[in-house]
Design an enzyme around this catalytic site. Structure first.
Site, mmCIF file in Angstrom:
data_model
loop_
_atom_site.group_PDB
_atom_site.id
_atom_site.type_symbol
_atom_site.label_atom_id
_atom_site.label_comp_id
_atom_site.label_asym_id
_atom_site.label_seq_id
_atom_site.Cartn_x
_atom_site.Cartn_y
_atom_site.Cartn_z
ATOM 1 N N HIS A 133 4.052 1.309 7.434
ATOM 2 C CA HIS A 133 2.870 1.396 8.360
ATOM 3 C C HIS A 133 3.501 1.920 9.533
ATOM 4 C CE1 HIS A 133 0.051 -1.714 5.987
ATOM 5 N NE2 HIS A 133 0.582 -0.374 5.224
ATOM 6 N N ASP B 51 3.289 0.253 -5.623
ATOM 7 C CA ASP B 51 2.866 0.352 -4.195
ATOM 8 C C ASP B 51 3.877 -0.349 -3.538
ATOM 9 O OD1 ASP B 51 1.721 0.489 -1.996
ATOM 10 O OD2 ASP B 51 0.036 -0.692 -2.464
ATOM 11 N N GLU C 70 -7.127 2.458 -0.121
ATOM 12 C CA GLU C 70 -6.316 1.071 -0.367
ATOM 13 C C GLU C 70 -6.364 0.295 0.849
ATOM 14 O OE1 GLU C 70 -3.155 -1.677 -0.509
ATOM 15 O OE2 GLU C 70 -3.165 0.101 0.390
ATOM 16 N N GLU C 71 -5.730 1.019 1.999
ATOM 17 C CA GLU C 71 -5.222 0.291 3.085
ATOM 18 C C GLU C 71 -6.395 -0.480 3.931
ATOM 19 O OE1 GLU C 71 -2.300 -0.070 3.840
ATOM 20 O OE2 GLU C 71 -1.212 1.500 2.991
#
Length: 467
Positions: free
Chosen positions: A425, A354, A326-327
């Site tokens: 992140h 998410d 996904e990232e």
């Protein structure tokens, strides 16, 4: 997460859901909802699952060997929890990775800076590039700079993400991450820096995340400075009597022939309708991917397990997906939409977790037509968990966006994101940041949602994008 602003175009949330004559749960359904909540709030399986993923697999960079181990872990975990028809479906992709990174003010105030490469950034030459830094307060300011005005320089976009409960500031600040290198290169810059897209300031943790290039624009390296280091560079520029020179050294690599994939498991239903839920399996490499998005996997899997325990066989099949990559472009989500496009008419609802592990506090839907009033049933069922209804646009999630675009209705269970972008992140995205009680409340909310969605007669309309 990446398209909050785009979601504003989805405007059909239902005023009828709040009308006095809106539909209501039956007495038997209310009793089942109470049982589901009781089971979920007394169950540790999701927390244990998240501990297992972040400990036994760890960081899961898209396309990496670690993500592949994550798929093996996911398939085994689904089977051990009683999900059926477990399979792994893979897709090709280029896999980016970081090798090393560093930055420093060279003059006039020599000192190191904490930096991280943004995902998909090209590398600098060995030893880095040293050049004068030019600061812009916003991306729009950079876009107004004349072509050629940054020749041989390093561009620095210095816009701060503001803290909000719903993460609403992310949608426009994240554009700095994706576009600063492109806009800088158009004007002659040889490298780019941005202030991290994060809300923390008490630690020197830079935030990574994906960026993008354009084929007709030179590719230049780009990194993100931690918030304290962005502050320091800004002060240095203000104090210097001339140019401030920075050295940026980012070493990265790309494997063009890598693989990602989705792990799929199901609680089989009595009919052919499907409720699609999940979170993404991949994570950035700086932390262990606990809040982004191991929590989403644990929440949705845990909810399916609780539903099975509470009612046995639901009316609809509950399909849980651990999405891949996904990232860096939602490869797994796009692959699912392509592979299952002929079956999407049977997909009653798609939803994704998410946004970390904070408590669910709001619910919103995009149900249309005669089905719009059914939103009231979810509002009623979730109220005991402190979840309030929301009017306005809904997003769904990056991994399910492709199926929403093909007409599958969606529902958002909004989590409290007040502290989410402190961790997002960064190296601090680790298991110890997850509150067990908050995770249980999420599982309860998702299990209740799955039950109500499965119990409904008929569909929930088709999403506005398909019209």
């Amino acid at each position: 997460m990446k398209k909050f602003l785009a979601a504003a175009a989805i405007l059909s949330l239902v005023s009828t859901a709040y009308a006095a004559d809106a539909p209501s749960l039956t007495a038997a359904q209310k009793k089942t909802v109470d049982k589901i909540i009781s089971y979920a709030l007394d169950d540790d399986a999701a927390y244990e699952m998240l501990e297992s993923l972040t400990t036994e697999v760890g960081p899961r960079l898209p396309g990496s060997e670690a993500e592949a181990r994550g798929r093996e872990w996911g398939a085994a975990k689904f089977k051990s929890l009683g999900l059926k028809n477990v399979r792994v479906e893979t897709y090709p992709m280029p896999a980016w990775s970081r090798i090393s990174e560093g930055a420093a003010i060279v003059s006039p105030f020599p000192q190191p800076l904490k930096v991280t490469a943004l995902g998909k950034s090209v590398a600098t030459p060995e030893g880095g590039v040293a050049a004068e830094v030019v600061r812009f307060a916003t991306l729009d300011d950079l876009k107004r700079a004349p072509e050629g005005s940054l020749n041989g320089k390093i561009v620095f976009v210095d816009e701060r993400l503001m803290r909000t409960q719903d993460g609403s500031g992310y949608g426009f600040v994240v554009a700095n991450r994706s576009a600063a290198a492109v806009e800088g290169a158009k004007r002659g810059a040889i490298a780019a820096l941005i202030r991290s897209v994060g809300t923390d300031s008490n630690r020197r943790n830079p935030h990574t995340g994906a960026m993008g290039y354009k084929d007709d624009v030179p590719k230049i390296p780009i990194g993100a400075l931690s918030n304290p280091d962005a502050d320091q560079l800004t002060r240095a520029l203000a104090h210097a009597k001339g140019a401030v020179t920075v050295n940026l050294d980012l070493q990265t690599a790309v494997n063009e022939n890598a693989v990602t994939g989705n792990v799929i498991g199901e609680i089989k239903g009595k009919s052919d309708c499907v409720i699609l839920v999940g979170g993404h399996l991949d994570s950035w490499d700086l932390g262990t991917g606990a809040i982004d998005d191991g929590a989403g996997i644990a929440i949705t899997t845990g909810a399916a397990r609780i539903l099975k325990r509470a009612i046995g066989k639901p009316q609809c099949t509950i399909r849980v997906v651990m999405w891949g990559a996904e990232e860096v472009g939602s490869y797994g989500g796009k692959g699912y939409a392509e592979d299952y496009k002929d079956e999407l008419a049977n997909h009653r609802l798609a939803a994704e977790s998410d946004f970390g592990a904070g408590r669910v506090w709001r619910v919103g839907t995009n149900f249309t037509g005669a089905s719009a009033e059914k939103a009231a049933l979810f509002n009623e069922a979730l109220r005991p968990l402190g979840v309030e209804p929301r009017k306005g646009a809904v997003f769904g999630g990056a991994d399910i966006e492709p199926v929403i675009a093909l007409g599958v209705p969606t529902l958002d269970l909004y989590q409290d994101g007040t502290d989410y972008f402190d961790l997002h992140h960064t190296p601090d995205d680790t298991f110890d940041k997850v509150d067990p009680a908050d995770l249980k409340q999420n599982v309860a909310a998702w299990a209740v949602m799955l039950y109500v969605a499965s119990e409904l007669a008929g569909d929930l309309g088709r999403a506005p994008q398909a019209e």
